[in-house]
Design an enzyme around this catalytic site. Structure first.
Site, PDB file in Angstrom:
ATOM      1  N   THR A  97       0.901   1.903   0.378  1.00 25.86           N
ATOM      2  CA  THR A  97       0.616   0.979   1.470  1.00 25.86           C
ATOM      3  C   THR A  97      -0.601   1.482   2.231  1.00 25.86           C
ATOM      4  OG1 THR A  97       2.938   0.329   1.774  1.00 25.86           O
ATOM      5  CG2 THR A  97       1.481   0.011   3.647  1.00 25.86           C
ATOM      6  N   GLN A 155      10.785  -3.779   7.809  1.00 23.55           N
ATOM      7  CA  GLN A 155       9.489  -3.666   8.458  1.00 23.55           C
ATOM      8  C   GLN A 155       9.051  -2.212   8.613  1.00 23.55           C
ATOM      9  OE1 GLN A 155       9.425  -5.804  12.196  1.00 23.55           O
ATOM     10  NE2 GLN A 155      10.350  -7.638  11.311  1.00 23.55           N
ATOM     11  N   SER A 211     -10.609  -8.640   0.649  1.00 24.97           N
ATOM     12  CA  SER A 211      -9.893  -9.644   1.435  1.00 24.97           C
ATOM     13  C   SER A 211      -9.845 -10.987   0.710  1.00 24.97           C
ATOM     14  CB  SER A 211     -10.562  -9.821   2.799  1.00 24.97           C
ATOM     15  OG  SER A 211     -10.519  -8.622   3.540  1.00 24.97           O
ATOM     16  N   THR A 228     -16.043  -1.942  -0.292  1.00 27.82           N
ATOM     17  CA  THR A 228     -16.889  -1.007   0.452  1.00 27.82           C
ATOM     18  C   THR A 228     -17.538   0.029  -0.451  1.00 27.82           C
ATOM     19  OG1 THR A 228     -15.515  -1.263   2.438  1.00 27.82           O
ATOM     20  CG2 THR A 228     -16.871   0.717   2.319  1.00 27.82           C
ATOM     21  N   THR A 283     -10.318  -1.473  -0.134  1.00 27.63           N
ATOM     22  CA  THR A 283      -9.066  -0.854   0.305  1.00 27.63           C
ATOM     23  C   THR A 283      -8.070  -1.852   0.892  1.00 27.63           C
ATOM     24  OG1 THR A 283     -10.027  -0.336   2.473  1.00 27.63           O
ATOM     25  CG2 THR A 283     -10.181   1.361   0.765  1.00 27.63           C
TER      26      THR A 283
END
Length: 366
Positions: free
Chosen positions: A183, A295, A77, A31, A107
């Site tokens: 993260t 998780q 991605s 981006t 990102t």
């Protein structure tokens, strides 16, 4: 391999108190570098030869900047281990010529890349700062300029001739994070990244305040070596209530599989059904590394604390303590690429390395 390169020299007088410094910027895509094309009515990558038109503040920095663009810029991605290898090789090739490095990155997979590089750049004693943007640089309210300029300042920052942050980091929205502790949490707010289990390394306000006790110390005599073999035969198995035996078996029994990041509940807990434990045990017995990661964003795996995790420990599942999933999967790739053997001794060595921090990615249970 020749890369498209743009070199910028400061137009202001260098401070007499600061040594000549140089930063290599590596643009991967994402981006950050998008601008609006009125003819096409869409966002397209902008040419970094016009970077001063977009970020004129670069003229006021008192160090040299060189920008190289990967041959094929990508949306993050589409990030792959092959691109990680290219980044590591670029840093190694230019390591003697530059004081620090900034990687402009999308990102979505930035934390994966930061984690991978932290394991691949062995003996690193210079800053490698990843940053990007939630809005393109061609948009009026873009966060790209502030992220880029501050990442450059942090990368170039020195004290007594030594870099302030000689490690792989992510800088975003005023916070500098250890790369393999980061993260991505947000997709619509500017504060995209968090580090729940490790303090911020720096906070950028009116001044940049460094959290010195948590920054890796500078090792003057380290020699950079890079790991370029990564084993992609790994996977993530995220548990959920109602997960079925066929689903687990289809993942655990993938041909050629060598490593599994097992995303468990809470402090490392998992179902105690016989079929589930037997399936995992069979994988462990044939040499597959099973790495237990919580998780939860915060907290840690405390394997054996509850009965629901004690049995995982008994069958040979390795505790990931407070490691992130991004760091866990890339650590598996790098370690398995380093150790090709599948005999009992090789598996034992890998299990030992997996259970202990090798680049500040997890707390040491011992």
């Amino acid at each position: 391999m020749t890369y498209k390169t743009v070199r910028l020299s400061p137009s202001v007088d260098r401070s007499a108190d600061l040594p000549n410094r140089s930063v290599l910027v590596i643009y991967t895509g994402g981006t950050f570098g998008m601008v609006y094309d009125r003819k096409a009515s869409q966002l397209i990558p902008f040419d970094f030869e016009q970077v001063l038109d977009r970020v004129p503040e670069l003229n006021r920095l008192d160090f040299d900047i060189t920008i190289v663009t990967l041959h094929q810029i990508i949306d993050s991605s589409n990030m792959t281990p092959a691109v990680w290898v290219e980044l590591a090789q670029l840093i190694e090739t230019n390591y003697r010529d530059y004081d620090s490095f900034v990687v402009l990155h999308g990102t979505d997979t930035m934390s994966y890349t930061a984690s991978a590089l932290s394991f691949m750049l062995v003996g690193l004693n210079k800053p490698v700062i990843l940053t990007g943007a939630q809005l393109p640089i061609g948009v009026a309210r873009s966060d790209a300029r502030e992220n880029f300029l501050t990442a450059l300042e942090i990368a170039s920052a020195q004290e007594d001739g030594q870099p302030m942050v000689p490690e792989v980091c992510v800088y975003f929205n005023s916070f500098l994070l250890r790369g393999n502790r980061s993260t991505k949490r947000e997709s619509v707010q500017f504060n995209a990244f968090v580090s729940e289990n490790y303090p911020h390394l720096a906070t950028a306000g009116v001044s940049i305040d460094y959290n010195r006790p948590y920054i890796r110390s500078y090792q003057a005599h380290q020699v950079l070596k890079i790991r370029t073999v990564l084993d992609p035969n790994v996977t993530i198995l995220k548990l959920f209530p109602g997960i079925t035996q066929p689903v687990v078996e289809s993942i655990v029994n993938i041909p050629g599989l060598r490593g599994i990041v097992l995303e468990t509940f809470g402090a490392g807990n998992a179902p105690t059904d016989a079929w589930f434990l037997n399936t995992l045990k069979a994988a462990v017995d044939r040499g597959v590394l099973v790495f237990n990661v919580s998780q939860c964003e915060g907290g840690r795996v405390t394997q054996g604390r509850y009965q629901t995790s004690q049995q995982l420990q008994q069958i040979g599942v390795v505790s990931g303590a407070d490691i992130t999933t991004e760091a866990a999967i890339t650590k598996l790739m790098v370690l398995l690429g380093r150790e090709h053997g599948s005999d009992a001794e090789a598996v034992t060595r890998l299990r030992t390395l997996l259970a202990q921090p090798i680049s500040g990615e997890m707390s040491d249970d011992h």
